[in-house]
Design an enzyme around this catalytic site. Structure first.
Site, PDB file in Angstrom:
ATOM      1  N   ASP A 108      67.585 -32.263 100.791  1.00 27.05           N
ATOM      2  CA  ASP A 108      66.274 -32.722 100.319  1.00 27.05           C
ATOM      3  C   ASP A 108      65.894 -34.111 100.796  1.00 27.05           C
ATOM      4  O   ASP A 108      64.726 -34.480 100.768  1.00 27.05           O
ATOM      5  CB  ASP A 108      66.331 -32.826  98.784  1.00 27.05           C
ATOM      6  CG  ASP A 108      65.947 -31.536  98.125  1.00 27.05           C
ATOM      7  OD1 ASP A 108      65.302 -30.712  98.767  1.00 27.05           O
ATOM      8  OD2 ASP A 108      66.309 -31.372  96.944  1.00 27.05           O
TER       9      ASP A 108
HETATM   10  C1  GLC Z   1      70.410 -31.388  94.971  1.00 31.75           C
HETATM   11  C2  GLC Z   1      69.297 -30.382  94.890  1.00 31.75           C
HETATM   12  C3  GLC Z   1      69.468 -29.303  95.934  1.00 31.75           C
HETATM   13  C4  GLC Z   1      69.676 -29.894  97.283  1.00 31.75           C
HETATM   14  C5  GLC Z   1      70.816 -30.899  97.277  1.00 31.75           C
HETATM   15  C6  GLC Z   1      70.992 -31.603  98.603  1.00 31.75           C
HETATM   16  O1  GLC Z   1      71.599 -30.810  94.565  1.00 31.75           O
HETATM   17  O2  GLC Z   1      69.260 -29.781  93.617  1.00 31.75           O
HETATM   18  O3  GLC Z   1      68.345 -28.457  95.940  1.00 31.75           O
HETATM   19  O4  GLC Z   1      69.939 -28.856  98.184  1.00 31.75           O
HETATM   20  O5  GLC Z   1      70.562 -31.867  96.288  1.00 31.75           O
HETATM   21  O6  GLC Z   1      69.930 -32.456  98.898  1.00 31.75           O
END
Ligand code: GLC
Length: 833
Positions: free
Chosen positions: A499
């Site tokens: 993200d």
């Molecule tokens: C958090 C989010 C997930 C994402 C991860 C890596 O765990 O909930 O959706 O893939 O971060 O950024």
């Protein structure tokens, strides 16, 4: 430093020291009615959406010593006055002669001793109920008679969780409490915000007479709130003021006189809390009916037994016995419990995800979570899949998150940068994996024909486009097929699984390319199952095309690249100063079957060399050192934290799975064990978190606090570690045709045993490994009959069947589904790719 121990026979973790480094929690109930209870009795309880209907006020930011939502006081009558005691340690903090918090499956049980009293307090939400039960037994373990009272207390919050913090006039003007007569001297304390008076109310009671009560926090604490929860001034007087607060900070406290207990004598009672809808009269009547179900000790015992039986059934779908007790403990108890929790709460409500409405249910998160509960709760899994598919957009991409009760969906954090794409390029591909896993587990191919809407926020639900589940899956991969950039690789959108890497429009993601490959493999297999060869051939061509692009553009020499930025420059190359190598860029080409044997080996060697640490595999290295809006959120963290070179545990099982695909059982298992939270039990001075669940992240070796765990409970680590352990290390995988058995274990193991309930049939599997190999099935015998291949057939007879598996070297059976269910680049595949 150690704070407790595992009691696997009771399926509990036992905390023995209340001063854990941070609060350690346990979940009770479900998203419908439930929340979490911490190890000193703090309670965050909600009914439905935690942002919209929160009941107790739990402020994680307050120091650990402070009251958080709930406690139980005991009050001893002494010749010099009353003495207030906290059997839960918080908030009075007197030293306890004994303290235990037994973290069980769906309940927490506290056992403590203080001032000649033993308190046993079990907190749980009975199965299918909307009542929080606090079952209390107090025993006089001294040699003198003791006269005492019990005072249970909850602190309420405004139902609109954020408003509680943003408006300190409106909220207290609206909070109201009313006392009702519960019969026989009992009191039912009702609490509500004025606007909900005729809609729903929360009720607190005990199955004992209350001589007085309090609903106003200021009066309870005394001295204009210069009295404290640690030693409330109101408890120094004989009775509480029995005041019905019609504004202010509301609490519910009952003074329950317990009389005199002779040495050895016990009293058992219950404190009960519920929230019920309806007019004042109707909700009160409902509350009384709900409470009546847990009135007697026998009813409470039965409710706890029902909860235990639920968990017997849940866990009974797979139980394993291997040479590693620490592995078994996670796989048999703690990991499935965490999978249940993430399926329920997604990323909504924990000590770290505070449930104020920012998250709700994550599309990609829940699509992955669901894969961790398929064998134990296929019905609920299907319901969640339906919801997820209903927030997929007509173009095949997906809304990033939604609220389970309103089904309102949003684009997530991408809204914060309107000039950037408003979708996450990976979201819709996860649902393909999830639905196919569901089909393989259940055989419920009829689900593919179910008609479900596509999400369009501009249209009323009734006006939205609809399509079958199969159509949803097709559109998911079609979206990615056409949404490609300069190298023919999928565009990143606002971000992919990571993200926090937010590149300018035009950037491409190798991760999405690989995930797309895996989704296509699943659909090719499904098309084969459905007899649709034409479609299968189309997907095969798409697959080959993407595989060629990944290998043509994505190989850096010793590992795979992670992204191409909008200007075509590579990210995740040895030429970068920061973010040279990324774990997901190595595991996923192997999971997708894109990597050649040679590249797979080399990529995994690079992970071992550049990313592995004694606490787990880092997501990337080296970390970015300074905020750079061109890279995005990842650079808001210091190097070594979270996605910026931290040990992001969710990505570790993908490397384990990749290692099993190349046959490296020793390394897969080593990677499993190095993040096994149970192993952290002895390392609490650095790790700090609950040793009975996975955390989301551990600080990496670039950070001064290397080894510190953060963000426990709600993480995709749960589902994927469970899948890595069961489907890949133990190698027991559901397929359309039956249960495939193809372990990849440490060479040192002599074998292992497991019981798996699959489509109503119980398979008792015994694997022998006399030659001490990691992988390779030499023979498979079911009920004394030899089988060729790796798949034990379906019986649909509800009976138990014995499976004997012999692992061995040269003559080992090759994997018949190599390119479909588990692509193994080192072996020839059934589908000619
Ligand atoms: C958090 C989010 C997930 C994402 C991860 C890596 O765990 O909930 O959706 O893939 O971060 O950024």
């Amino acid at each position: 430093m150690k704070y407790g121990h595992f009691d696997d026979s009771a399926r509990e973790y036992v905390i023995e020291n209340p001063k854990t480094p941070v609060k350690w929690i346990n979940y009770v109930g479900s998203l419908r009615f439930g929340g979490f209870v911490d190890h000193t009795g703090g309670l965050l309880l909600c009914k439905g959406d935690p942002a919209l209907n929160r009941i107790t006020k739990y402020l994680p930011q307050l120091p650990a010593s402070q009251l958080k939502g709930h406690t139980l006081y005991l009050r001893l009558h002494t010749p010099t006055g009353y003495r207030t005691l906290s059997p839960l340690f918080v908030p009075s903090l007197q030293a306890l002669d004994r303290y235990e918090c037994r973290v069980g499956l769906g309940y927490s049980r506290f056992v403590s001793e203080i001032a000649g009293l033993r308190a046993e307090i079990t907190v749980f939400v009975p199965t299918a109920s909307e009542v929080l039960v606090e079952d209390v037994t107090l025993t006089n373990i001294s040699s003198a008679a003791l006269t005492l009272d019990a005072v249970p207390l909850v602190e309420y919050t405004h139902f609109d969780a954020l408003k509680q913090f943003t408006n300190a006039d409106w909220v207290p003007q609206t909070m109201q409490s009313v006392a009702h007569d519960g019969g026989g001297g009992r009191k039912l304390l009702a609490q509500f915000a004025f606007m909900n008076r005729d809609l729903r109310q929360t009720y607190l009671t005990a199955n004992l007479p209350a001589s007085s009560f309090e609903t106003c926090r200021a009066r309870f604490l005394g001295d204009n709130e210069y009295g404290t929860f640690a030693d409330p001034l109101s408890l120094k007087r004989a009775e509480l003021s029995s005041y019905q607060a019609l504004r202010g900070d509301n609490i519910g406290a009952l003074l329950l006189p317990l009389g005199t207990l002779a040495p050895g004598e016990s009293r058992r009672f219950r404190v009960l809390l519920t929230q019920q809808e309806g007019s004042r009269a109707a909700s009160l009547a409902r509350a009384k009916t709900s409470f009546a179900a847990f009135e007697t000790d026998a009813q409470a015992d039965a409710a706890l037994l029902t909860l235990r039986k639920f968990w017997d059934g849940y866990l009974g779908k797979l139980q394993v016995k291997t040479p590693s007790a620490a592995f078994d403990s996670m796989v048999n108890i703690h990991n499935p419990r965490q999978c249940f929790t993430t399926k329920n709460w997604s990323r909504d409500l924990s000590l770290y995800q505070l449930g104020f409405g920012g998250r709700g249910i994550g599309f990609r998160d829940s699509s992955q979570d669901v894969m961790g509960v398929l064998s134990s709760m296929p019905g609920e899994a299907k319901e969640l899949l339906e919801k997820l598919l209903s927030v997929q957009k007509p173009d095949g991409s997906a809304m990033h998150q939604f609220y389970a009760f309103t089904m309102l969906a949003s684009e997530g954090d991408s809204r914060e940068q309107p000039e950037r794409p408003d979708y996450y390029a990976d979201d819709q591909l996860w649902i393909v994996l999830a639905v196919c896993a569901y089909l393989k587990e259940t055989g419920d191919l009829a689900f593919l024909k179910q008609d479900l809407p596509f999400y369009d926020k501009k249209l009323e639900p009734i006006a939205r486009q609809r399509g079958t589940v199969l159509e949803h899956l097709k559109r998911a991969v079609d979206f990615t097929k056409h949404d490609v950039g300069a190298h023919g690789l999928p565009l990143l959108g606002f971000a992919d699984w990571n993200d926090t890497v937010n590149l300018e429009r035009g950037a491409e993601s190798l991760f999405v390319a690989n995930l797309y490959g895996k989704a296509l493999l699943e659909l090719m297999e499904l098309c084969g199952e459905l007899g649709d060869d034409a479609q299968k051939q189309k997907y095969k061509r798409d697959y080959q095309q993407m595989r060629a692009r990944v290998n043509e553009h994505g190989w850096d020499g010793e590992w795979y690249l992670r992204y191409f930025d909008h200007d075509g420059s590579a990210i995740g190359t040895h030429k970068n100063q920061h973010g040279k190598i990324w774990a997901n860029a190595q595991s996923w080409p192997i999971i997708a079957g894109f990597a050649s044997a040679e590249r797979a080996q080399q990529a995994l060697e690079s992970v071992a060399r550049h990313l592995n640490t004694k606490h787990g595999i880092k997501l990337s290295a080296p970390g970015f050192d300074g905020y750079d809006p061109k890279k995005g959120g990842v650079t808001t963290y210091p190097p070594g934290a979270k996605e910026n070179g931290g040990i992001f545990l969710h990505s570790n099982p993908w490397v384990m799975i990749a290692e099993t695909l190349v046959g490296n059982g020793d390394r897969a298992f080593r990677y499993y064990m190095q993040i096994n939270p149970a192993a952290k039990n002895e390392q609490m001075e650095e790790y700090e978190l609950e040793p009975y669940v996975y955390a989301q992240n551990i600080l990496g070796d670039e950070h001064p606090q290397f080894g510190l765990g953060r963000n426990s409970w709600l993480s995709g680590t749960a589902s994927w570690c469970y899948q890595a352990a069961t489907k890949h290390i133990l190698g027991v995988r559901p397929t359309y045709a039956g249960l495939e058995i193809d372990p990849c274990i440490p060479k040192a193991w002599d074998g292992f045993e497991l019981v798996r309930v699959f489509r109503g049939t119980t398979y008792k599997v015994r694997v022998k490994n006399p030659e001490h190999v990691s992988k390779g099935v030499r023979s498979l015998v079911i009920d004394g009959r030899s089988l060729s291949g790796l798949i034990v057939p379906l019986f649909n007879d509800g009976k138990t069947h014995e499976v004997e598996v012999l692992l061995g070297g040269a003559e080992a059976t090759s994997h018949p589904h190599a390119a479909t269910s588990a692509p193994a680049p080192v072996r020839p595949s059934a589908i000619e790719l």
